[in-house]
Design an enzyme around this catalytic site. Structure first.
Site, PDB file in Angstrom:
ATOM      1  N   LEU A 205       0.856  -1.182   0.000  1.00  0.00           N
ATOM      2  CA  LEU A 205       0.000   0.000   0.000  1.00  0.00           C
ATOM      3  C   LEU A 205       0.894   1.234   0.000  1.00  0.00           C
ATOM      4  O   LEU A 205       1.645   1.453   0.949  1.00  0.00           O
ATOM      5  CB  LEU A 205      -0.887  -0.009   1.253  1.00  0.00           C
ATOM      6  CG  LEU A 205      -1.976   1.061   1.362  1.00  0.00           C
ATOM      7  CD1 LEU A 205      -3.089   0.814   0.343  1.00  0.00           C
ATOM      8  CD2 LEU A 205      -2.547   1.096   2.780  1.00  0.00           C
ATOM      9  N   HIS A 206       0.802   2.034  -1.078  1.00  0.00           N
ATOM     10  CA  HIS A 206       1.678   3.208  -1.118  1.00  0.00           C
ATOM     11  C   HIS A 206       1.169   4.348  -1.983  1.00  0.00           C
ATOM     12  O   HIS A 206       1.710   5.448  -1.926  1.00  0.00           O
ATOM     13  CB  HIS A 206       3.064   2.797  -1.629  1.00  0.00           C
ATOM     14  CG  HIS A 206       3.084   2.486  -3.101  1.00  0.00           C
ATOM     15  ND1 HIS A 206       2.654   1.284  -3.603  1.00  0.00           N
ATOM     16  CD2 HIS A 206       3.460   3.228  -4.174  1.00  0.00           C
ATOM     17  CE1 HIS A 206       2.775   1.295  -4.916  1.00  0.00           C
ATOM     18  NE2 HIS A 206       3.252   2.462  -5.301  1.00  0.00           N
ATOM     19  N   ARG A 207       0.148   4.140  -2.807  1.00  0.00           N
ATOM     20  CA  ARG A 207      -0.246   5.172  -3.756  1.00  0.00           C
ATOM     21  C   ARG A 207      -0.839   6.382  -3.034  1.00  0.00           C
ATOM     22  O   ARG A 207      -1.597   6.238  -2.067  1.00  0.00           O
ATOM     23  CB  ARG A 207      -1.243   4.619  -4.774  1.00  0.00           C
ATOM     24  CG  ARG A 207      -0.612   3.604  -5.707  1.00  0.00           C
ATOM     25  CD  ARG A 207      -1.480   3.277  -6.896  1.00  0.00           C
ATOM     26  NE  ARG A 207      -0.805   2.321  -7.769  1.00  0.00           N
ATOM     27  CZ  ARG A 207       0.083   2.643  -8.691  1.00  0.00           C
ATOM     28  NH1 ARG A 207       0.391   3.922  -8.874  1.00  0.00           N
ATOM     29  NH2 ARG A 207       0.664   1.722  -9.430  1.00  0.00           N
ATOM     30  N   ASP A 287      -2.079  -2.102  -4.026  1.00  0.00           N
ATOM     31  CA  ASP A 287      -2.359  -1.036  -4.995  1.00  0.00           C
ATOM     32  C   ASP A 287      -1.226  -0.931  -6.004  1.00  0.00           C
ATOM     33  O   ASP A 287      -1.090   0.050  -6.706  1.00  0.00           O
ATOM     34  CB  ASP A 287      -2.620   0.309  -4.303  1.00  0.00           C
ATOM     35  CG  ASP A 287      -1.481   0.798  -3.424  1.00  0.00           C
ATOM     36  OD1 ASP A 287      -0.396   0.164  -3.428  1.00  0.00           O
ATOM     37  OD2 ASP A 287      -1.652   1.825  -2.744  1.00  0.00           O
TER      38      ASP A 287
END
Length: 372
Positions: A205-207, A287
Site C-alpha cells: 500500500l503506497h499510492r 495497490d
C-alpha cells in the site's frame, strides 16, 4: 548493435533482468550497458534486488535521487543526455512507466536514437496518475512497442500507433517470476515468521490516492484490521506509507512480530522473500501494478485497492479483483475470497517465460532496417 538498458525504480529490475540475460546470448551481435538513474536509491533494497535477480551492477549510476516529478524528470534528462552523447547507443530500452522511463525516452529521441518500450500500451484511463502520463508520452515516441496482452495492443492501435511498431511478446515480469519461483520456494521465511501456507495474507500500500488522505487511509486500515482478525496480514511497509501513518496518527493499526492475528508490518522485503510469501498466501491485497500480474501467474486471489487498473487482463483471465479503497467494498470482496467464492483464473497468452527472448529476437531481426 549497442544498447542501453535503463532501470529507474525497483519494479524495473524484474523487467530488465531477463532482457539482459537474453541479450547475453548474442555477444557478437549486441553490446549492452545498464544505466541506473537512481530514481529509487535505497542502497539496501537495490543491493537485494541485484543479488536476488543475478543482475550485473549498473555500468552507470546517475544518482538523481528524489524530488518532485518535474525535478526528478529534469535531472534524469540532463544526466542521461551526457551518457547518450558519450556512449552513442543505437537503441535505448526503457521499461514500465516511472519518471525515468519518460525522461530517457525524451532524451534519446531528441538525439535521434531509437527507443524500445517494454510493457507498452498499458492504460488505466486515469490522468491523475503520473504513471499514465508517462505511459502515453513514452508510447507516442517509441520505435518499438512491446506489449504484454491484447488490451495493450488494442490501446495502441486506437491511439493511431502504426501496426508495424507494435509487437506482442508476453510479459517479462513473468519471465523473472517463473525463473525464480523454485528458488523462492526454498526460503525459510514463512517458517521463521511462524506462517503456514494459506494461513495469511500479504499487503502492499503506497499510492497517494490511498495514503495521502487521512479518511481514505483510515478506512482502508479499518478494513484491513477486520480482515486480520481472521487472517494475519504481512505488510512490508513502504517508507511513504509509514511517514503518512505517523503524520496522521494511525500507527496504532500496526503491530510487529507475528502471532496468530493482526496487521503485522515488516521492513521492505527483497524480491525472492516477497515472492516466497505471495506464493503461499491465501490472499494478496495491493495497490501495485506488478503484483496484479504476479498473483495472476501464481493463481493467488488478489484484491486491488484501486478504482481502475492498467492491467485488465488480470481481471479478465487472472485472479485479480478491483475493489477500490472504500472500506465496505474491501470487506465484501475479502469475505468472498475467504469463503472460496473466487476462481483462481488462468495464465494469459504468452506469459510463458520467453518474452525477453522474443524481444531480443525481434530487435535483431529489425537491425538492418532500423539501426545504422
Amino acid at each position: 548493435m549497442k544498447i542501453i538498458n535503463v532501470v529507474g525504480a525497483r519494479p524495473n529490475f524484474m523487467k530488465v533482468a531477463p532482457l539482459i540475460e537474453a541479450m547475453n546470448r548474442y555477444p557478437d551481435q549486441i553490446q549492452h550497458l545498464l544505466v541506473h538513474t537512481g530514481q529509487h536509491y535505497d542502497e539496501k533494497m537495490s543491493q537485494a534486488f541485484f543479488v536476488d535477480l543475478g543482475m550485473p551492477r549498473p555500468d552507470i549510476n546517475l544518482e538523481v535521487g528524489s524530488g518532485s516529478h518535474a525535478e526528478q524528470t529534469a535531472r534524469v534528462l540532463m544526466a542521461f543526455e551526457q551518457v547518450c552523447l558519450r556512449e552513442k547507443p543505437d537503441l535505448v530500452v526503457v521499461v514500465g512507466d516511472v519518471n525515468s522511463t519518460l525522461a530517457c525516452t525524451l532524451t534519446a529521441k531528441k538525439l535521434g536514437i531509437a527507443v524500445a518500450h517494454v510493457e507498452a500500451g498499458l492504460r488505466s484511463r486515469d490522468m491523475t496518475m503520473p504513471e499514465e502520463i508517462n505511459r502515453l508520452c513514452t508510447d507516442v515516441l517509441s520505435d518499438y512497442l512491446f506489449t504484454t496482452d491484447h488490451f495493450a495492443e488494442e490501446n495502441l492501435r486506437a491511439e493511431g500507433i502504426a501496426a508495424e511498431r507494435i509487437h506482442f511478446v508476453g510479459n517479462v515480469m513473468i519471465d523473472t517470476l517463473l525463473k525464480h519461483r523454485d528458488l523462492a520456494a526454498c526460503l525459510d521465511l514463512r517458517q521463521r515468521l511462524g506462517l503456514k501456507p494459506q494461513g495469511y495474507a500479504t499487503l502492499t500500500l503506497h499510492r497517494p490516492a490511498n495514503v495521502d488522505d487521512r479518511s481514505v487511509f483510515a478506512g482502508i486500515l479499518e478494513a484491513l484490521a477486520q480482515i486480520a482478525k481472521q487472517l494475519p496480514i504481512v505488510f512490508p511497509i513502504h517508507p511513504r506509507t509509514r511517514k503518512m501513518a505517523e503524520q496522521f496518527g494511525l500507527e496504532h493499526f500496526f503491530q510487529t512480530g507475528l502471532p496468530v492475528r493482526g496487521l503485522w508490518i515488516t521492513e521492505p522485503l527483497g524480491y525472492l522473500e516477497f515472492l516466497h510469501l505471495n506464493m503461499a498466501a491465501r490472499l494478496v491485497l495491493t495497490d501495485s501494478g506488478g503484483l496484479q500480474e504476479e498473483t495472476t501467474a501464481l493463481a493467488v486471489p488478489c484484491l486491488t485497492l484501486r478504482p481502475n487498473t492498467e492491467r485488465p487482463i488480470t481481471c479478465e483471465e487472472g485472479s485479480n479483483i478491483l475493489v477500490g479503497n472504500r472500506k465496505e467494498n474491501i470487506l465484501r470482496e475479502a469475505a468472498r475470497v475467504l469463503n472460496g467464492a473466487v476462481p483462481t483464473g488462468r495464465l494469459p497468452q504468452l506469459w510463458d517465460g520467453q518474452a525477453a527472448v522474443r524481444i531480443v529476437e525481434r530487435l535483431l531481426a529489425h537491425q538492418g532496417g532500423m539501426f545504422p
